[in-house]
Write an enzyme that holds these catalytic residues in place. Structure first.
Site, PDB file in Angstrom:
ATOM      1  N   LYS A  60       0.869  -1.184   0.000  1.00  0.00           N
ATOM      2  CA  LYS A  60       0.000   0.000   0.000  1.00  0.00           C
ATOM      3  C   LYS A  60       0.901   1.227   0.000  1.00  0.00           C
ATOM      4  CE  LYS A  60      -3.676   2.242   2.693  1.00  0.00           C
ATOM      5  NZ  LYS A  60      -4.681   2.020   3.745  1.00  0.00           N
ATOM      6  N   LYS A  86      -2.204  -1.428  -3.811  1.00  0.00           N
ATOM      7  CA  LYS A  86      -3.054  -0.234  -3.735  1.00  0.00           C
ATOM      8  C   LYS A  86      -2.195   1.020  -3.788  1.00  0.00           C
ATOM      9  CE  LYS A  86      -6.125   1.866  -0.457  1.00  0.00           C
ATOM     10  NZ  LYS A  86      -6.399   1.941   0.942  1.00  0.00           N
TER      11      LYS A  86
HETATM   12  N1  LIG Z   1      -8.229   1.220   3.424  1.00  0.00           N
HETATM   13  C1  LIG Z   1      -9.075   1.591   2.374  1.00  0.00           C
HETATM   14  C2  LIG Z   1      -8.650   2.828   1.734  1.00  0.00           C
HETATM   15  O1  LIG Z   1      -7.769   3.506   2.230  1.00  0.00           O
HETATM   16  C3  LIG Z   1      -9.288   3.188   0.429  1.00  0.00           C
HETATM   17  C4  LIG Z   1      -8.605   4.302  -0.251  1.00  0.00           C
HETATM   18  C5  LIG Z   1      -9.343   4.865  -1.427  1.00  0.00           C
HETATM   19  O2  LIG Z   1     -10.305   4.308  -1.965  1.00  0.00           O
HETATM   20  O3  LIG Z   1      -8.920   5.929  -1.854  1.00  0.00           O
END
Ligand SMILES: NCC(=O)CCC(=O)O
Ligand SMILES: [Mg+2]
Length: 354
Positions: A222, A276
């Site tokens: 992440k 992510k």
């Molecule tokens: N832990 C989930 C997220 O941080 C989602 C971030 C996003 O959709 O921008």
């Protein structure tokens, strides 16, 4: 300034009949890539990647409210849902064939504090919603973040001492949060905090409390990304976050480090890993999938959603086409599935046979 027009070929001296032009221009190619693209049936036949509803995880936002929905300004088309509406939408998602949802809470400001006390409340918004959805829509998978940021007054994913985020103290709280969510009925715990050692701690705690079957989807790589902006509006942490998350989320410049992060999370017991954000990190998805050959997911985050929606609402992009193309790109890169705010829309389009 006028551009000089360069003539690439000499102009023909005399008119020739069409057949002789074709013969003269033929390149005599053995391999013509365009043959397989000449018709829809052929393009379908040679297609390498197919997006299906089984690839979708739908992240949705919860709010404790008597109103069914409240709009999220920075994510047009996405609303926060109260528990009753979330149950209805989970049922709708299940009827569309979406395998799993990932709920995220908007926590009242008065319930946020420095140590995320509310995260451990077994009657908090998330736990109540998970119980309600499990009772009414048992066939849909529920993926719950182990994350403190919705609950902390400073908006960080861990507890702080001065300016420092404390790793091990944060992991203890995250572990208890994971147990509360598993007790409520979460099928998958998704640690999204990027503390070191949290997967092992959560796995051990789940196993010790009879939750051997609860899976772990680790937010393994992440990145500290600008693309999370609209999510912070959705859960109300844009107002609370102090500083940034670069001491625990990854540097967008790094790729080898993602391999090390994923290796650790797998050793610690992750069943699935996630990268992510999504689209700017397709190289990481491809590398991770090639290297580990494990279930690998991508999160098409709020900023990616907002970019497509904003351009689409301005008439600058065909939103549905851009959405489907981006999701197909995740699959092509190697993702087994994608967390996407577009999930219900995609599922409807796929059901209609697009
Ligand atoms: N832990 C989930 C997220 O941080 C989602 C971030 C996003 O959709 O921008
Ligand atoms: Mg890690």
């Amino acid at each position: 300034m006028a551009f000089r027009v360069v003539q690439p070929f000499p102009a023909p001296q005399a008119r020739q009949d069409e057949a002789s032009v074709q013969r003269a221009d033929s390149l005599g190619l053995t391999r013509r890539m365009r043959r397989n693209r000449k018709a829809d049936w052929s393009r379908r036949l040679v297609r390498e990647t197919v997006l299906t509803t089984n690839d979708l995880i739908w992240p949705l936002f919860l709010i404790d409210s008597s109103q069914a929905r409240s709009a999220i300004a920075w994510m047009p088309g996405v609303d926060r849902l109260n528990i009753e509406e979330a149950v209805r939408q989970a049922a709708h998602a299940a009827s569309l064939g979406i395998p799993a949802i990932a709920p995220f809470p908007f926590v009242e400001k008065s319930l946020r504090d420095a140590t995320a006390t509310e995260a451990l409340n077994t009657r908090n918004l998330m736990c109540r919603a998970v119980r309600a959805i499990k009772a009414e829509v048992p066939q849909i998978g529920i993926i719950c973040d182990a994350a403190l940021d919705p609950y902390t007054s400073h908006g960080h994913d861990g507890v702080m001492e001065g300016e420092r985020i404390l790793n091990d103290a944060s992991v203890h709280i995250l572990t208890q949060q994971a147990l509360a969510l598993a007790d409520a009925g979460a099928d998958v715990i998704a640690p999204s905090d990027m503390m070191d050692g949290r997967v092992a701690a959560i796995r051990a705690a789940l196993d010790a409390s009879g939750h051997e079957e609860v899976q772990i989807m680790a937010y393994a790589a992440k990145y500290a990304s600008a693309y999370y902006g609209p999510f912070r509006d959705a859960i109300g942490t844009n107002a609370t976050l102090i500083g940034d998350k670069r001491t625990y989320q990854m540097d967008p410049a790094n790729s080898d480090e993602a391999i090390a992060e994923v290796a650790l999370d797998l050793e610690e017991g992750a069943d699935m890993v996630m990268i992510k954000p999504g689209l700017p990190y397709l190289d990481i998805i491809a590398r991770v999938k090639d290297h580990f050959r494990v279930p690998t997911f991508a999160y098409q985050v709020s900023g990616e959603y907002a970019m497509i929606m904003a351009a689409s609402l301005n008439g600058w992009l065909d939103g549905d086409k851009a959405m489907l193309e981006s999701l197909t790109a995740f699959k092509r890169a190697g993702a087994d599935g994608v967390l996407t705010y577009f999930a219900p829309r995609v599922a409807e389009i796929l059901r209609a046979g697009a």
